[in-house]
Design an enzyme around this catalytic site. Structure first.
Site, short mmCIF file in Angstrom:
data_model
loop_
_atom_site.label_atom_id
_atom_site.label_comp_id
_atom_site.label_asym_id
_atom_site.label_seq_id
_atom_site.Cartn_x
_atom_site.Cartn_y
_atom_site.Cartn_z
N THR A 125 0.80 -1.22 0.00
CA THR A 125 0.00 0.00 0.00
C THR A 125 0.84 1.28 0.00
O THR A 125 1.95 1.29 0.54
CB THR A 125 -0.91 0.01 1.26
N GLU A 127 0.29 3.58 1.89
CA GLU A 127 0.44 4.01 3.29
C GLU A 127 1.84 3.72 3.82
O GLU A 127 2.26 4.29 4.82
CB GLU A 127 -0.61 3.32 4.18
N TYR A 149 -1.60 0.37 11.03
CA TYR A 149 -1.89 -0.32 9.77
C TYR A 149 -0.66 -0.31 8.87
O TYR A 149 -0.24 -1.35 8.34
CB TYR A 149 -3.07 0.37 9.07
N LYS A 153 1.66 -3.37 7.48
CA LYS A 153 1.85 -3.59 6.04
C LYS A 153 3.34 -3.56 5.67
O LYS A 153 3.76 -4.24 4.73
CB LYS A 153 1.08 -2.54 5.23
P1 NAP Z 1 -11.60 -4.49 2.29
O1 NAP Z 1 -12.76 -4.14 1.41
O2 NAP Z 1 -11.56 -3.96 3.68
O3 NAP Z 1 -11.52 -6.11 2.34
C1 NAP Z 1 -10.72 -6.76 3.29
C2 NAP Z 1 -10.99 -8.25 3.25
O4 NAP Z 1 -10.24 -8.88 4.30
C3 NAP Z 1 -12.47 -8.63 3.51
O5 NAP Z 1 -12.82 -9.73 2.72
C4 NAP Z 1 -12.44 -9.02 4.98
O6 NAP Z 1 -13.48 -9.90 5.35
C5 NAP Z 1 -11.10 -9.73 5.04
N1 NAP Z 1 -10.61 -9.88 6.42
C6 NAP Z 1 -10.50 -8.95 7.38
N2 NAP Z 1 -10.02 -9.49 8.51
C7 NAP Z 1 -9.84 -10.81 8.27
C8 NAP Z 1 -9.39 -11.90 9.04
N3 NAP Z 1 -9.04 -11.77 10.33
N4 NAP Z 1 -9.34 -13.13 8.46
C9 NAP Z 1 -9.71 -13.30 7.18
N5 NAP Z 1 -10.17 -12.31 6.39
C10 NAP Z 1 -10.22 -11.08 6.93
O7 NAP Z 1 -10.23 -4.08 1.60
P2 NAP Z 1 -9.92 -3.73 0.06
O8 NAP Z 1 -10.12 -2.28 -0.16
O9 NAP Z 1 -10.59 -4.72 -0.81
O10 NAP Z 1 -8.34 -3.96 0.04
C11 NAP Z 1 -7.79 -5.26 -0.25
C12 NAP Z 1 -6.38 -5.31 0.30
O11 NAP Z 1 -5.59 -4.30 -0.32
C13 NAP Z 1 -6.24 -5.08 1.79
O12 NAP Z 1 -5.16 -5.87 2.25
C14 NAP Z 1 -5.88 -3.61 1.91
O13 NAP Z 1 -5.18 -3.37 3.10
C15 NAP Z 1 -5.02 -3.44 0.67
N6 NAP Z 1 -5.00 -2.11 0.04
C16 NAP Z 1 -6.15 -1.48 -0.25
C17 NAP Z 1 -6.09 -0.27 -0.92
C18 NAP Z 1 -7.35 0.47 -1.31
O14 NAP Z 1 -7.25 1.66 -1.62
N7 NAP Z 1 -8.49 -0.19 -1.37
C19 NAP Z 1 -4.85 0.28 -1.30
C20 NAP Z 1 -3.70 -0.43 -1.00
C21 NAP Z 1 -3.78 -1.65 -0.34
P3 NAP Z 1 -14.93 -9.33 5.79
O15 NAP Z 1 -15.66 -9.01 4.52
O16 NAP Z 1 -15.50 -10.47 6.54
O17 NAP Z 1 -14.69 -8.11 6.64
O1 F7E Z 2 -8.84 8.24 4.33
C1 F7E Z 2 -9.15 11.72 5.51
C2 F7E Z 2 -8.31 10.75 6.32
O2 F7E Z 2 -9.93 6.23 5.25
C3 F7E Z 2 -8.31 9.08 3.34
C4 F7E Z 2 -7.26 2.15 2.77
O3 F7E Z 2 -7.83 1.46 1.69
O4 F7E Z 2 -6.08 3.62 1.30
C5 F7E Z 2 -7.00 3.59 2.37
O5 F7E Z 2 -6.50 4.30 3.49
C6 F7E Z 2 -8.00 10.45 3.94
C7 F7E Z 2 -7.25 10.39 5.29
O6 F7E Z 2 -8.28 6.01 3.34
C8 F7E Z 2 -12.50 11.58 6.91
O7 F7E Z 2 -7.82 11.36 7.50
C9 F7E Z 2 -11.08 13.13 6.33
O8 F7E Z 2 -6.25 11.37 5.30
O9 F7E Z 2 -10.49 6.94 2.90
P1 F7E Z 2 -9.49 6.82 3.97
P2 F7E Z 2 -6.74 5.86 3.73
O10 F7E Z 2 -6.51 6.13 5.16
O11 F7E Z 2 -5.95 6.65 2.73
C10 F7E Z 2 -4.80 3.04 1.58
C11 F7E Z 2 -3.98 3.10 0.32
C12 F7E Z 2 -4.89 1.69 2.17
O12 F7E Z 2 -3.99 0.87 2.01
C13 F7E Z 2 -5.97 1.46 3.18
O13 F7E Z 2 -6.23 0.07 3.30
O14 F7E Z 2 -9.24 11.11 4.22
N1 F7E Z 2 -10.51 11.93 6.05
N2 F7E Z 2 -12.30 12.94 6.85
C14 F7E Z 2 -11.35 10.97 6.40
N3 F7E Z 2 -11.24 9.63 6.31
C15 F7E Z 2 -12.30 8.88 6.72
N4 F7E Z 2 -12.22 7.53 6.60
N5 F7E Z 2 -13.44 9.46 7.25
C16 F7E Z 2 -13.58 10.81 7.37
O15 F7E Z 2 -14.61 11.30 7.81
#
Ligand code: NAP
Ligand code: F7E
Length: 348
Positions: A125, A127, A149, A153
């Site tokens: 990620t 992050e 987090y 990661k």
């Molecule tokens: P998500 O929608 O939160 O999906 C996470 C998945 O992990 C869900 O299927 C969840 O199951 C499962 N999970 C959580 N805890 C678990 C556990 N203890 N055992 C087994 N399964 C578990 O995340 P996403 O946005 O699809 O992201 C997929 C991956 O990419 C994650 O690893 C995330 O950290 C990473 N990532 C995401 C982004 C982004 O912008 N979306 C960017 C960079 C990296 P439930 O449905 O039961 O909760």
């Molecule tokens: O926050 C700001 C918050 O929670 C984005 C995950 O998929 O992407 C995701 O992480 C920004 C942050 O995503 C609110 O403080 C303001 O600066 O949508 P987010 P994230 O933290 O960037 C990365 C790549 C991953 O890997 C992660 O799994 O938005 N923000 N106001 C807020 N954020 C939330 N959630 N809620 C607010 O009300």
């Protein structure tokens, strides 16, 4: 027929990746957590629920991970399961380490012991980069994680490299910048905004409360990003790749554009609420995807404006259908209003 195991198939990326791989002709297996209420709405929404094989497994339970790999006998494992919400990682730092960090070791070790020829994708990620950057970030930029987090990661990122170099496992890190869609979880800021904008436009809700409006993110479109995961595992050599759009926009801009879509002024509808600020936040992220473009032939097509429109229009369409009595698999109607959720941050 090639076989694939997706951990976290019920999540945003898991569902899109499953659809993509089914269309490629793979036999798809996915892990899901046993919950008291089923959580398959994304697979149902994409109309692939009947086409995938589901294996119960939890990342804290090594035996269930081993079992999942033995049952599915995969050629490729996409490790997407994680506690993925940065905000929650401050509330659950130990659990996040167990699941998001150590979970990677459990999967890699099972692969090493059962079949080291399995190709492995790790969901790394943006992050990892953390705070203090102001330029476009590449595979060579140093990491400075700024949340439990991100620290978990970072551990997973290094374990992936260690198993690649030490055991010659074909293991890749996809360093994906934020990617969003109508299947995004409701606590993430983009979907929180698109869902609230739709409800405000239809008179169901009155205001949207947000935290740090100045945070900037490189937001792409999730269905395009899952293709890059597959591309990484089809190369001759395993490697790590940044996947991004190379654009950055603030939360404020996202809110402004989203309210524009329904003809409303964001300033009249958004309130800043200190409960949504994090103890530490990443203020700037922008990704340089040159390596992925050159080596994988991957590039993003959906950029910021289009992404905002896709998300707001789909949430609007869902709420309109819901109001007229239509019922379909969907998360929003069952989601509690944030005032009902009490956490350390939300109690302040
Ligand atoms: P998500 O929608 O939160 O999906 C996470 C998945 O992990 C869900 O299927 C969840 O199951 C499962 N999970 C959580 N805890 C678990 C556990 N203890 N055992 C087994 N399964 C578990 O995340 P996403 O946005 O699809 O992201 C997929 C991956 O990419 C994650 O690893 C995330 O950290 C990473 N990532 C995401 C982004 C982004 O912008 N979306 C960017 C960079 C990296 P439930 O449905 O039961 O909760
Ligand atoms: O926050 C700001 C918050 O929670 C984005 C995950 O998929 O992407 C995701 O992480 C920004 C942050 O995503 C609110 O403080 C303001 O600066 O949508 P987010 P994230 O933290 O960037 C990365 C790549 C991953 O890997 C992660 O799994 O938005 N923000 N106001 C807020 N954020 C939330 N959630 N809620 C607010 O009300």
């Amino acid at each position: 027929m090639e076989r694939v195991l997706i951990t976290g198939i019920t999540g945003q990326d898991g569902a899109y990746l499953a659809k993509f791989l089914l269309e490629k002709g793979y036999e798809v297996y996915g892990t899901y957590r046993r919950l008291s209420t089923p959580n398959f709405w994304r697979l149902q929404y994409l109309e692939i629920f009947d086409s995938v094989n589901l294996i119960p497994a939890d990342l804290v339970d090594t035996t269930s991970i081993v079992e999942a790999i033995k049952i599915s006998e995969p050629d490729e494992v996409y490790h997407l399961a994680a506690q993925s919400f940065v905000g929650a990682s401050f509330e659950q730092p130990v659990g996040t380490g167990e699941i998001t960090g150590l979970g990677v070791t459990r999967v890699l070790e099972a692969i090493r012991q059962i079949n080291p020829n399995i190709r492995f994708y790790q969901a790394s990620t943006s992050e990892l980069y953390g705070r203090g950057n102001l330029t476009s970030l590449s595979e060579d930029t140093p990491f400075q994680p700024s949340s439990p987090y991100a620290a978990a990661k970072l551990y997973g990122y290094w374990l992936t490299r260690i198993y690649r170099e030490g055991y010659k496992i074909f293991a890749c890190n996809g360093i994906l910048f934020n990617h969003e869609s109508p299947l995004r979880g409701l606590e993430f800021v983009t979907r929180k905004i698109s869902n609230a904008v739709a409800k405000i436009a239809l008179g169901i809700e009155r205001e949207l409360r947000l935290g740090n409006l100045d945070a900037k993110r490189d937001w792409g479109y999730a269905p395009e990003y899952v293709e890059s995961m597959w591309l990484m595992l089809q190369q001759k050599e395993p490697d790590d790749y940044v996947i991004a759009t190379n654009e950055t926009h603030s939360v404020k801009e996202f809110a402004e554009k989203a309210f524009d879509v329904v003809g409303l002024d964001w300033q009249e509808n958004v309130k800043v609420d200190k409960r949504f600020f994090r103890p530490l936040d990443v203020n700037f992220l922008q990704g340089d995807y040159s390596k992925a473009k050159q080596k994988l032939g991957w590039r993003p097509k959906v950029k910021f404006d289009k992404l905002v429109k896709i998300m707001v229009k789909e949430d609007l369409d869902r709420w309109e259908k819901w109001q007229s009595g239509e019922r379909f698999p969907w998360d929003a109607p069952n989601y509690p209003t944030e005032t009902k959720i009490v956490t350390r941050a939300l109690r302040v």
